[in-house]
Design a protein around this motif. Structure first.
Motif, short mmCIF file in Angstrom:
data_model
loop_
_atom_site.label_atom_id
_atom_site.label_comp_id
_atom_site.label_asym_id
_atom_site.label_seq_id
_atom_site.Cartn_x
_atom_site.Cartn_y
_atom_site.Cartn_z
N CYS A 50 12.71 73.53 40.88
CA CYS A 50 13.40 73.80 39.56
C CYS A 50 14.59 74.52 39.82
O CYS A 50 14.60 75.51 40.64
N PRO A 51 15.62 74.28 39.17
CA PRO A 51 17.02 74.91 39.56
C PRO A 51 16.93 76.34 39.12
O PRO A 51 17.54 77.05 39.51
N THR A 52 16.15 76.79 38.13
CA THR A 52 16.23 78.23 37.74
C THR A 52 14.98 78.96 37.98
O THR A 52 14.59 79.99 37.53
N SER A 53 14.03 78.39 38.98
CA SER A 53 12.82 79.01 39.34
C SER A 53 11.83 79.30 38.07
O SER A 53 11.36 80.50 38.25
N GLY B 89 15.49 73.40 30.24
CA GLY B 89 15.41 72.32 30.00
C GLY B 89 16.06 70.93 30.60
O GLY B 89 16.30 70.03 30.05
N CYS B 90 16.11 71.07 31.85
CA CYS B 90 16.72 70.11 32.55
C CYS B 90 15.96 68.68 32.48
O CYS B 90 16.53 67.60 33.03
N GLY B 91 14.61 68.86 32.62
CA GLY B 91 13.67 67.87 32.35
C GLY B 91 13.14 67.44 33.94
O GLY B 91 12.48 66.45 34.13
N LEU B 92 13.66 68.12 35.00
CA LEU B 92 13.28 67.47 36.21
C LEU B 92 11.76 67.62 36.47
O LEU B 92 11.29 66.57 37.02
N CYS B 93 11.11 68.73 36.31
CA CYS B 93 9.68 68.79 36.58
C CYS B 93 9.02 68.00 35.77
O CYS B 93 7.98 67.31 36.39
N ALA B 94 9.12 67.51 34.46
CA ALA B 94 8.55 66.58 33.64
C ALA B 94 8.76 65.02 34.18
O ALA B 94 7.81 64.36 34.22
FE1 SF4 Z 1 12.71 73.77 32.90
FE2 SF4 Z 1 12.74 73.90 35.49
FE3 SF4 Z 1 11.41 71.97 34.25
FE4 SF4 Z 1 14.07 72.28 34.65
S1 SF4 Z 1 12.85 71.96 36.14
S2 SF4 Z 1 12.63 71.60 32.76
S3 SF4 Z 1 14.52 74.25 34.40
S4 SF4 Z 1 11.03 74.24 34.04
#
Ligand code: SF4
Length: 62
Positions: A53-56, A11-16
Protein backbone atom coordinates in the motif's frame (compact mmCIF):
# COMPACT_ATOMS: atom_id res chain seq x y z
CA UNK A 1 -5.64 -11.13 12.86
CA UNK A 2 -7.92 -8.31 11.76
CA UNK A 3 -7.00 -5.94 8.98
CA UNK A 4 -8.29 -2.40 8.82
CA UNK A 5 -8.07 0.35 6.22
CA UNK A 6 -7.42 3.76 7.73
CA UNK A 7 -8.31 7.22 6.40
CA UNK A 8 -4.88 7.38 4.77
CA UNK A 9 -6.28 5.32 1.86
CA UNK A 10 -6.07 7.20 -1.44
CA UNK A 11 -8.20 4.70 -3.35
CA UNK A 12 -5.50 3.39 -5.67
CA UNK A 13 -7.15 -0.05 -5.83
CA UNK A 14 -3.96 -2.04 -5.39
CA UNK A 15 -5.08 -3.99 -2.32
CA UNK A 16 -8.43 -4.99 -3.82
CA UNK A 17 -6.67 -6.12 -6.99
CA UNK A 18 -4.09 -8.11 -5.08
CA UNK A 19 -6.33 -9.65 -2.45
CA UNK A 20 -10.03 -9.32 -3.36
CA UNK A 21 -11.01 -11.89 -0.72
CA UNK A 22 -10.15 -9.32 1.95
CA UNK A 23 -10.18 -5.85 0.40
CA UNK A 24 -12.93 -4.26 -1.59
CA UNK A 25 -13.36 -0.81 -3.07
CA UNK A 26 -16.33 1.10 -1.67
CA UNK A 27 -18.65 3.34 -3.63
CA UNK A 28 -16.86 6.32 -2.12
CA UNK A 29 -13.71 5.20 -3.93
CA UNK A 30 -11.81 3.98 -0.90
CA UNK A 31 -10.93 0.47 0.18
CA UNK A 32 -12.37 -1.40 3.12
CA UNK A 33 -12.01 -4.86 4.61
CA UNK A 34 -15.02 -6.98 3.73
CA UNK A 35 -13.70 -10.24 5.19
CA UNK A 36 -10.64 -11.12 7.18
CA UNK A 37 -8.44 -13.92 5.81
CA UNK A 38 -9.40 -17.43 6.83
CA UNK A 39 -6.57 -19.39 5.22
CA UNK A 40 -2.83 -19.09 4.87
CA UNK A 41 -2.85 -18.23 1.17
CA UNK A 42 -5.26 -15.34 1.67
CA UNK A 43 -3.28 -14.19 4.69
CA UNK A 44 -0.13 -14.07 2.57
CA UNK A 45 -1.87 -11.98 -0.08
CA UNK A 46 -3.31 -9.65 2.55
CA UNK A 47 0.18 -9.18 4.01
CA UNK A 48 1.49 -8.39 0.55
CA UNK A 49 -1.28 -5.84 0.02
CA UNK A 50 -0.49 -4.28 3.39
CA UNK A 51 3.22 -3.90 2.65
CA UNK A 52 2.53 -2.69 -0.91
CA UNK A 53 0.00 0.00 0.00
CA UNK A 54 1.57 3.31 -1.09
CA UNK A 55 0.25 5.22 1.91
CA UNK A 56 0.56 2.47 4.55
CA UNK A 57 -3.19 2.73 5.06
CA UNK A 58 -3.63 -0.94 5.91
CA UNK A 59 -3.07 -1.82 9.53
CA UNK A 60 -3.77 -4.91 11.58
CA UNK A 61 -4.47 -5.78 15.16
CA UNK A 62 -3.79 -9.07 16.92
FE1 SF4 B 1 -6.14 2.38 -0.29
FE2 SF4 B 1 -3.74 1.36 0.18
FE3 SF4 B 1 -5.66 -0.16 -0.80
FE4 SF4 B 1 -4.54 1.71 -2.32
S1 SF4 B 1 -3.51 -0.11 -1.48
S2 SF4 B 1 -6.75 1.28 -2.15
S3 SF4 B 1 -4.19 3.32 -0.81
S4 SF4 B 1 -5.65 0.83 1.22
Amino acid sequence: MDYKVTKDCIGCGLCAGLCPDVFEMSEDGYSHVHANPRDEQTRTLAEEAMTSCPTSAIVKSE
